[in-house]
Design an enzyme around this catalytic site. Structure first.
Site: not given
Length: 447
Positions: A52, A12, A258, A102
């Site tokens: 994200c 991430d 990402d 998420h």
């Protein structure tokens, strides 16, 4: 012939530039460097919407954010389009997901029921946390929260290694997605043995970090690199487990992120911006059975292209809902690259990226040489990344680049026309999807 397994591991907020194989003089990434030497190294993988949740949704279903609707964080991905896990499950694969999700939008600590898992069966997941040393998760169909042992990046990796060992000798193929929360800030929370490797005073900065940002950038980068070196150790452990279990040759091992992180470059932080530190991400693929020779892949590949490419590599059908391109024929040498540009976009600036903080809606393209972006007010940025790799000279108002600007603007418009994107104001797009925002323009984060 037995279909290949997939082990998809992703970080991430890890920018392409922050790895040894990409030329970073500070960071220690021996395992990622080895993976880059041994497999396919994509040098122009783009996170077209560098946030994200939008990137993760596009990874799963191969659509662009204005289509699947996840163009901001903390909203729920619908079941309107099949995901790669659902396609592979129908093809006889076992499916597994560990780590950060998420994509649920029902609270960052809330239990996610099976009907909102988009095809994944084995399940050890939390919607979102950045408390990496006190990290909760839910397992299978038990709504009772559990906690990873210590630093979650290491604990999640150990769990996936156990899963891989359980697959040894089995005939059924599997797809395992491991989603780490690091190196996303807070940067200073990696275990001490990794933090001790990096002295902020010794960090060499990118030339596009302004003087007033340099002290902060060095401090942040020291912690960022510590997280990355921990991830690197995990990649080494996963690859060792694949070798030890005899799974390596028949497994597509994918490392990705990402989106990136500005970390002081251009005097900015985090993501959403069209600069290379934000939109350019690592993509490494190792599949010994199919690609015996390592090579560099210079073609532009955007986030929605990952899903159809993974399906293409397994021979699985690609749903008609997919907007991305399957790069398998290009990778096998049977066709040219599907495109010569990648669409880049911010659909709705939110949180710290609202207009008060300098955020703005934009659309544009990243080509092999140029970055172009326009806002609702017209052309905004134009960089020659070959002559100006740190994007210090904005050419957008240069008369001698007017023809180039028109060419790139027309290419941007072709993308928008092909995808049915009418480039609305962010507030209008939010209203179309019925999302509720707070005074900052953000879909509220709930826990």
């Amino acid at each position: 012939m037995r279909r290949p397994n997939i082990v998809l591991v992703f970080a991430d907020q890890l920018r392409y530039q922050a790895a040894g194989f990409a030329g970073d003089p500070n960071v220690r990434t021996p395992h990622l460097d080895a993976l880059a030497r041994e497999g396919l190294r994509f040098t122009r993988c783009i996170s077209g919407c560098p946030v994200c949740s939008p990137a993760r949704a596009s990874l799963l279903n191969g659509q662009y954010p204005h289509t699947h609707g996840v163009f901001v964080n903390d909203v729920c991905l619908s079941n309107a389009a099949p995901t790669f896990a659902e396609v592979l499950s129908a093809e006889g694969y076992d499916t597994a997901y560990v780590g950060k999700w998420h994509l649920d939008g029902h609270g960052r600590s809330s239990y996610i029921p099976r009907e909102r898992r988009h095809g994944f069966d084995y399940w050890k997941v939390l919607e979102c946390t950045h408390d990496y040393n006190r990290s909760a998760y839910h397992a299978a169909d038990d709504p009772t929260p559990r906690q990873w042992d210590g630093y979650d990046t290491l604990a999640q990796t150990r769990d996936v290694q156990d899963y891989l060992r359980s697959r040894a000798g089995r005939d059924t193929p599997f797809v395992m997605a491991l989603s780490w929360g690091t190196p996303h800030n807070p940067y200073e929370t990696a275990p001490e043995r990794f933090r001790a490797m990096y002295d902020p005073e010794g960090i060499v900065l990118r030339p596009n970090v302004p003087a007033e940002w340099q002290q902060r950038a060095r401090k942040d980068l020291a912690g960022y690199y510590a997280h990355i070196t921990a991830l690197d150790e995990c990649v080494g452990g996963l690859r060792a487990t694949l070798r030890q279990t005899g799974l390596e040759d028949d497994t597509i091992f994918v490392f990705w992120s990402d989106h990136g992180d500005m970390l002081g470059s251009q005097g900015l932080q985090r993501k959403q911006k069209p600069y290379d530190e934000s939109i350019r991400v690592p993509l490494l693929i190792r599949y010994p059975r199919r690609f015996a020779e390592a090579r560099e892949i210079p073609a532009l590949l955007n986030t929605p292209d990952l899903m159809p490419t993974l399906l293409g590599l397994t021979g699985a059908p690609i749903p008609e809902t997919v907007q991305g391109a399957d790069y398998t024929p290009y990778l096998t040498g049977d066709a040219p690259a599907p495109t010569d540009s990648a669409l880049i976009a911010c659909y709705h600036p939110f949180g710290e990226y609202t207009r008060a903080g300098g955020g703005v809606e934009y659309r544009g393209v990243r080509t092999d040489r140029y970055t172009y972006a326009r806002t609702l007010d017209g052309p905004w940025l134009l960089y020659d990344n070959e002559a100006d790799p740190y994007q210090l000279d904005n050419l957008v108002h240069r008369p001698d680049r007017a023809d180039l600007l028109r060419t790139l603007d027309a290419r941007t418009q072709r993308w928008l026309d092909a995808l049915g994107d009418d480039f609305p104001r962010g507030e209008d797009l939010v209203a179309r999807w019925g999302y509720v925002t707070d005074e900052s323009g953000t879909v509220p984060y709930t826990w």
